[in-house]
Enzyme design. Structure first.
Site, mmCIF file in Angstrom:
data_model
loop_
_atom_site.group_PDB
_atom_site.id
_atom_site.type_symbol
_atom_site.label_atom_id
_atom_site.label_comp_id
_atom_site.label_asym_id
_atom_site.label_seq_id
_atom_site.Cartn_x
_atom_site.Cartn_y
_atom_site.Cartn_z
ATOM 1 N N LYS A 57 0.852 -1.187 0.000
ATOM 2 C CA LYS A 57 0.000 0.000 0.000
ATOM 3 C C LYS A 57 0.896 1.248 0.000
ATOM 4 O O LYS A 57 1.818 1.346 0.822
ATOM 5 C CB LYS A 57 -0.917 0.021 1.218
ATOM 6 C CG LYS A 57 -2.119 -0.911 1.097
ATOM 7 C CD LYS A 57 -3.043 -0.761 2.286
ATOM 8 C CE LYS A 57 -4.402 -1.422 1.995
ATOM 9 N NZ LYS A 57 -4.249 -2.838 1.613
ATOM 10 N N HIS A 73 -15.765 -10.315 -6.282
ATOM 11 C CA HIS A 73 -16.459 -11.483 -5.749
ATOM 12 C C HIS A 73 -17.818 -11.645 -6.411
ATOM 13 O O HIS A 73 -18.556 -12.576 -6.103
ATOM 14 C CB HIS A 73 -16.646 -11.341 -4.233
ATOM 15 C CG HIS A 73 -15.383 -11.066 -3.488
ATOM 16 N ND1 HIS A 73 -14.956 -9.796 -3.185
ATOM 17 C CD2 HIS A 73 -14.439 -11.910 -3.007
ATOM 18 C CE1 HIS A 73 -13.809 -9.864 -2.544
ATOM 19 N NE2 HIS A 73 -13.470 -11.127 -2.418
ATOM 20 N N ASP A 100 -1.384 -1.688 -4.340
ATOM 21 C CA ASP A 100 -2.794 -1.378 -4.136
ATOM 22 C C ASP A 100 -3.071 0.085 -4.481
ATOM 23 O O ASP A 100 -2.165 0.918 -4.473
ATOM 24 C CB ASP A 100 -3.191 -1.630 -2.677
ATOM 25 C CG ASP A 100 -3.126 -3.098 -2.307
ATOM 26 O OD1 ASP A 100 -3.114 -3.948 -3.217
ATOM 27 O OD2 ASP A 100 -3.075 -3.403 -1.100
ATOM 28 N N MET A 101 -4.336 0.378 -4.759
ATOM 29 C CA MET A 101 -4.758 1.758 -4.958
ATOM 30 C C MET A 101 -5.596 2.177 -3.752
ATOM 31 O O MET A 101 -6.519 1.463 -3.364
ATOM 32 C CB MET A 101 -5.570 1.907 -6.245
ATOM 33 C CG MET A 101 -5.868 3.346 -6.610
ATOM 34 S SD MET A 101 -4.405 4.317 -7.049
ATOM 35 C CE MET A 101 -4.057 3.682 -8.696
ATOM 36 N N ARG A 130 -5.142 -4.948 -11.996
ATOM 37 C CA ARG A 130 -6.248 -5.523 -11.220
ATOM 38 C C ARG A 130 -7.387 -4.510 -11.207
ATOM 39 O O ARG A 130 -7.241 -3.397 -10.706
ATOM 40 C CB ARG A 130 -5.811 -5.816 -9.791
ATOM 41 C CG ARG A 130 -6.953 -6.296 -8.874
ATOM 42 C CD ARG A 130 -6.643 -6.020 -7.410
ATOM 43 N NE ARG A 130 -5.433 -6.688 -6.979
ATOM 44 C CZ ARG A 130 -4.636 -6.233 -6.016
ATOM 45 N NH1 ARG A 130 -4.908 -5.099 -5.405
ATOM 46 N NH2 ARG A 130 -3.545 -6.896 -5.665
ATOM 47 N N LYS A 171 -14.044 -2.740 -8.103
ATOM 48 C CA LYS A 171 -15.123 -1.749 -8.159
ATOM 49 C C LYS A 171 -14.779 -0.502 -7.347
ATOM 50 O O LYS A 171 -15.151 0.609 -7.719
ATOM 51 C CB LYS A 171 -16.429 -2.367 -7.659
ATOM 52 C CG LYS A 171 -16.973 -3.443 -8.585
ATOM 53 C CD LYS A 171 -18.318 -3.972 -8.101
ATOM 54 C CE LYS A 171 -18.842 -5.052 -9.021
ATOM 55 N NZ LYS A 171 -20.166 -5.577 -8.597
ATOM 56 N N GLY A 172 -14.074 -0.672 -6.233
ATOM 57 C CA GLY A 172 -13.685 0.451 -5.398
ATOM 58 C C GLY A 172 -14.378 0.414 -4.051
ATOM 59 O O GLY A 172 -15.610 0.325 -3.987
ATOM 60 N N ARG A 201 -10.423 0.700 10.128
ATOM 61 C CA ARG A 201 -10.322 1.646 9.019
ATOM 62 C C ARG A 201 -11.245 1.243 7.874
ATOM 63 O O ARG A 201 -11.867 2.085 7.229
ATOM 64 C CB ARG A 201 -8.879 1.745 8.527
ATOM 65 C CG ARG A 201 -8.682 2.782 7.434
ATOM 66 C CD ARG A 201 -7.224 2.929 7.057
ATOM 67 N NE ARG A 201 -6.450 3.487 8.138
ATOM 68 C CZ ARG A 201 -6.354 4.791 8.386
ATOM 69 N NH1 ARG A 201 -7.021 5.656 7.644
ATOM 70 N NH2 ARG A 201 -5.611 5.245 9.372
ATOM 71 N N ARG A 202 -11.350 -0.065 7.586
ATOM 72 C CA ARG A 202 -12.231 -0.493 6.503
ATOM 73 C C ARG A 202 -13.681 -0.068 6.763
ATOM 74 O O ARG A 202 -14.376 0.394 5.875
ATOM 75 C CB ARG A 202 -12.168 -2.011 6.335
ATOM 76 C CG ARG A 202 -10.851 -2.588 5.892
ATOM 77 C CD ARG A 202 -10.467 -2.252 4.464
ATOM 78 N NE ARG A 202 -9.898 -0.930 4.329
ATOM 79 C CZ ARG A 202 -8.648 -0.619 4.698
ATOM 80 N NH1 ARG A 202 -7.867 -1.510 5.240
ATOM 81 N NH2 ARG A 202 -8.194 0.597 4.520
#
Length: 279
Positions: free
Chosen positions: A73, A202, A107-108, A158, A161-162, A260-261
């Site tokens: 990250k 998914h 990662d973005m 990769r 969707k975000g 955080r998620r």
């Protein structure tokens, strides 16, 4: 000790535990992307330390027969202190990965990091001629232009969707619209991108659409899913001959990872709950 709910999504606190998890998944035909938990450091010391850990992880993966790679990250390896700090640590990891023939993903994160992440990835991917991958997010309105920019950059892309709750002026907020754009961008990758295509989803509809595109364009692709989410389907797809990679975080910072998620986007809490109960 990681509590049972968290352990469904985290491959242990140590590198040894993470590598053991990768070995178990490999036995079921699923490859593993390992991500050391940690992000948004505001001092250089921890960022440099985590970059060092990634370098050791790369070296240790190379000494095994595991089908595994790493994902970093930007904010974990210094971006919050400046693009130069991030680029220096990203380069160190990329050099080790190139030397040891281990793939490294980037990662973005949220939209404020996009430009610096794209710049660093493009420079290194061209320099090392692949061996590196980047995540892009379909919900951002800028992503079609970003993919056009990356169309001739070696490596892998990769498409996800975000997961970030971005402002409406820069991001699609309607789920149906995001799905529509995701499919459009996925076809663009199959048709135009010179490197490898990774379907980060998914969603059964998107996975089915990737299968159609693979046949239409006669191209290989891979499916990427999170640890703890639809793992039976991960194994089923692998059994059908689809290349499947599981994104598996590990490390001691698991509590801040979940916190955080959920804070970033309330839907993430529901997503985790659905994964736990298997729906």
């Amino acid at each position: 000790m990681i509590p049972p709910i968290a352990s469904k999504f985290v491959a242990g606190e140590s590198e040894a535990a993470a590598l053991d998890h990768a070995r178990r998944m490999n036995e079921d035909g699923v490859a593993v992307i390992l991500n050391l938990l940690g992000e948004h450091y505001h001092e250089r010391g921890p960022a440099d330390e985590d970059a060092d850990i990634y370098i050791k992880l790369v070296e240790d993966i190379a000494e095994t027969d595991l089908d595994a790679c790493v994902s970093v990250k930007p904010s974990q390896i210094g971006l919050d202190m400046g693009a130069d700090v991030f680029s220096e640590n990203y380069r160190r990891i990329a050099e080790a990965a190139d030397e040891h023939d281990v793939f490294v993903w980037c990662d973005m994160e949220d939209h404020e990091t996009t430009d610096a992440t794209l710049d660093a990835f493009e420079e290194l991917a061209r320099e090392f001629d692949g061996g590196m991958g980047l995540c892009v997010q379909a919900n951002l309105k800028r992503t079609p232009d970003d993919l056009e920019r990356l169309s001739d950059v070696p490596g892998k892309i990769r498409l996800v969707k975000g997961a970030y709750d971005e402002p409406a002026n820069i991001a699609h907020k309607n789920k149906a619209k995001v799905d529509e754009v995701y499919k459009e961008l996925l076809e663009y990758l199959f048709d135009e991108y010179v490197g490898g295509v990774a379907v980060g989803s998914h969603d059964p509809k998107m996975i089915s659409y990737a299968k159609e595109l693979g046949a239409q364009y006669d191209r290989d692709y891979e499916i990427q899913m999170l640890m703890g989410v639809r793992e039976d389907e991960q194994r089923n797809l692998a059994g059908e001959g689809v290349e499947v990679w599981q994104y598996a975080p590990y490390g001691g910072k698991w509590f801040s990872y979940f916190y955080r998620r959920v804070r970033e986007r309330k839907e993430n809490a529901l997503f985790a709950l659905r994964a736990i109960v298997g729906i």
